[in-house]
Design an enzyme around this catalytic site. Structure first.
Site, mmCIF file in Angstrom:
data_model
loop_
_atom_site.group_PDB
_atom_site.id
_atom_site.type_symbol
_atom_site.label_atom_id
_atom_site.label_comp_id
_atom_site.label_asym_id
_atom_site.label_seq_id
_atom_site.Cartn_x
_atom_site.Cartn_y
_atom_site.Cartn_z
ATOM 1 N N HIS A 82 0.869 -1.183 0.000
ATOM 2 C CA HIS A 82 0.000 0.000 0.000
ATOM 3 C C HIS A 82 0.907 1.235 0.000
ATOM 4 C CE1 HIS A 82 -2.794 2.950 1.791
ATOM 5 N NE2 HIS A 82 -3.775 2.140 1.456
ATOM 6 N N ASP A 138 2.532 -4.887 8.004
ATOM 7 C CA ASP A 138 1.343 -4.062 7.845
ATOM 8 C C ASP A 138 0.139 -4.997 7.948
ATOM 9 O OD1 ASP A 138 -0.850 -2.737 6.885
ATOM 10 O OD2 ASP A 138 0.118 -1.968 5.071
ATOM 11 N N GLN A 194 -5.073 -5.525 6.691
ATOM 12 C CA GLN A 194 -6.051 -6.451 6.121
ATOM 13 C C GLN A 194 -5.950 -7.836 6.747
ATOM 14 O OE1 GLN A 194 -8.363 -5.360 4.084
ATOM 15 N NE2 GLN A 194 -7.469 -3.386 3.553
ATOM 16 N N LYS A 217 -10.856 -0.684 9.906
ATOM 17 C CA LYS A 217 -11.012 -1.894 9.081
ATOM 18 C C LYS A 217 -11.335 -3.100 9.958
ATOM 19 C CE LYS A 217 -7.642 0.035 5.939
ATOM 20 N NZ LYS A 217 -8.182 0.285 4.601
ATOM 21 N N CYS A 272 -4.664 2.436 -3.714
ATOM 22 C CA CYS A 272 -3.406 2.917 -3.111
ATOM 23 C C CYS A 272 -2.268 1.924 -3.325
ATOM 24 C CB CYS A 272 -3.572 3.230 -1.629
ATOM 25 S SG CYS A 272 -4.703 4.571 -1.308
HETATM 26 N N1 PMP Z 1 -2.015 -0.779 4.463
HETATM 27 C C1 PMP Z 1 -3.000 -1.517 3.938
HETATM 28 C C2 PMP Z 1 -2.723 -2.920 3.486
HETATM 29 C C3 PMP Z 1 -4.282 -0.975 3.813
HETATM 30 O O1 PMP Z 1 -5.267 -1.710 3.288
HETATM 31 C C4 PMP Z 1 -4.502 0.356 4.245
HETATM 32 C C5 PMP Z 1 -5.866 0.984 4.105
HETATM 33 N N2 PMP Z 1 -6.400 0.878 2.794
HETATM 34 C C6 PMP Z 1 -3.445 1.074 4.793
HETATM 35 C C7 PMP Z 1 -2.210 0.469 4.892
HETATM 36 C C8 PMP Z 1 -3.603 2.465 5.305
HETATM 37 O O2 PMP Z 1 -4.515 2.501 6.356
HETATM 38 P P1 PMP Z 1 -5.074 3.882 6.908
HETATM 39 O O3 PMP Z 1 -5.482 4.687 5.705
HETATM 40 O O4 PMP Z 1 -6.241 3.485 7.745
HETATM 41 O O5 PMP Z 1 -3.974 4.523 7.687
#
Ligand code: PMP
Length: 407
Positions: free
Chosen positions: A124, A201, A204, A227, A365
């Site tokens: 991401h 990270d 998910q 999430k 992203c």
């Molecule tokens: N890493 C992953 C794998 C994600 O799915 C996300 C959210 N789409 C993020 C990082 C970033 O999370 P946040 O925008 O809640 O800080």
């Protein structure tokens, strides 16, 4: 714990009873943000209605109560992810802020010209950009582990990229764009054998599996509350004590200090050192309520249900002409990315929305990952345990209708 019953679970999530565009809501965008059960909404509402006070400050009843709720949430989070020391839990705005905090620590205390930071091609942007900036600031280099056609990390390439120059491996546990569950346990062991610390990270992974850090033994772990059926604006960084103690403060101000004097200021120990200013107290209380909710579930049953939904959706969409599923790893969480030849993913999103089917369309992203597949975007259906087989059917029907429409 009662056996998992999808119908009963749905009743816990008020939004699932709503209609959009005159159709029952088919919410397939939990990968972007999950819906909230009553218990979370009520915990936040109760806090603001009856318990609101600032923490760590007033010597009055409500402040003591709020402090107690905030600090006990730290224990709830630690226990949930298998972290033995609640002081190693830092509340942040989200996974993004957690990674930025670690990147800041690495910039200040570790990285030198010639060092390498290792990430994968499926990260991401939150796990790419902070490291690009860290590399620019320190003269370190960002190295990228390639991803295979099936959407898996190339493990041979990973091993050959690990070297004595590598100062950190920072990788996603479960890909938000493809659903791939990465073999992180083995990767952590290999990285550690080479003396390399690992950041995972877990955005998910925490909603889709039981994470146990005491087994994974990574060095840093981040996730976002929203999430995991909790509120937005709150997330968690867990880090091993020796790292967090070594890092300088990230933000500074009230609440993170021991003594302030114009001659010099001393800082509180962790976790306070990294929680400057009034934190998101309601968010922390909501996150703890979300975790309590998940813990009350028959988690194995819930995860089996998610796997069945993924399989049903994969089979249903595989019948559609010109539709390609992106990400074919054998181990996937309930995230399904697809494209249809000749139809832009944004048009897929808009078309499905007309039938009340909420999917994500875009780059998720993960622009470098999609570029690797030669795509600017995909449509992504992401399932949570509160989805049911009617949702799968409505998705499949809407996609088939689109197929007829675009010919
Ligand atoms: N890493 C992953 C794998 C994600 O799915 C996300 C959210 N789409 C993020 C990082 C970033 O999370 P946040 O925008 O809640 O800080």
């Amino acid at each position: 714990i009662a056996q998992f019953d999808p119908a009963q679970i749905r009743a816990d999530f008020p939004i699932l009873g709503t209609e959009v565009r005159g159709k029952p809501l088919t919410y397939l965008d939990s990968g972007a943000t999950a819906q909230k059960p009553f218990s979370v909404i009520e915990a936040i509402s109760r806090y603001y209605s009856a318990e609101n006070a600032n923490i760590h400050r007033g010597l009055h009843f409500l402040s003591e109560q709020a402090t107690e709720a905030y600090e006990s949430a730290r224990g709830t989070v630690a226990n949930f992810i298998g972290a033995s020391d609640p002081d190693e839990i830092i509340f942040a705005r989200g996974a993004t802020e957690g990674i930025n905090l670690v990147a800041h620590g690495f910039i200040e205390t570790v990285l030198k010209p010639g060092d390498e930071i290792l990430i994968s091609h499926m990260e991401h942007h939150a796990n790419i950009v902070p490291w690009q900036i860290a590399a620019e600031k320190t003269g370190a280099e960002l190295k990228v582990i390639p991803v295979t056609e099936a959407g898996e990390i190339d493990i041979d390439a990973f091993e050959s990229l690990l070297s004595e120059r590598t100062k950190l491996l920072s990788i996603v546990h479960v890909s938000n764009a493809l659903g791939t569950i990465n073999p992180v346990q083995a990767m952590i062991e290999k990285a550690h054998a080479a003396g390399v610390p690992v950041l995972l990270d877990g955005c998910q992974s925490v909603p889709h599996m039981q994470v146990d850090l005491s087994e994974l033994n990574c060095d840093f772990f981040v996730f976002s509350g929203h999430k995991l059926f909790g509120p937005t604006g709150i997330g968690v960084l867990w880090g091993k004590r020796e790292w967090l103690e070594k890092f300088p403060p990230y933000e500074s101000g009230g609440d993170m200090i021991e003594q302030v004097d114009f001659g010099g200021t001393t800082y509180k120990p962790i976790p306070a050192k990294f929680e400057a200013g009034t934190p998101h107290i309601a968010g922390v209380i909501g996150l703890a309520a979300a975790i309590e909710y998940v813990k009350r579930l028959d988690r194995d049953g819930a995860l089996r249900h998610e796997a069945a939904l993924l399989q049903a959706a994969t089979e249903a969409l595989s019948d559609v002409d010109n539709l390609r599923i992106i990400g074919k790893a054998p181990h996937k969480a309930s995230i399904l990315s697809f494209v249809i030849d000749g139809v832009h993913p944004h048009d897929i999103g808009t078309f499905l929305d007309a039938d009340g089917v909420a999917v994500r369309a875009g780059h998720h992203c993960t622009q470098p990952l999609l570029k690797r597949f030669g795509l600017p975007a995909t449509a992504r259906a992401s399932f949570a345990f509160y989805n049911n087989f009617d949702d799968v059917e409505r998705l499949a029907n809407a996609v088939k209708k689109l197929q007829r429409f675009f010919g």
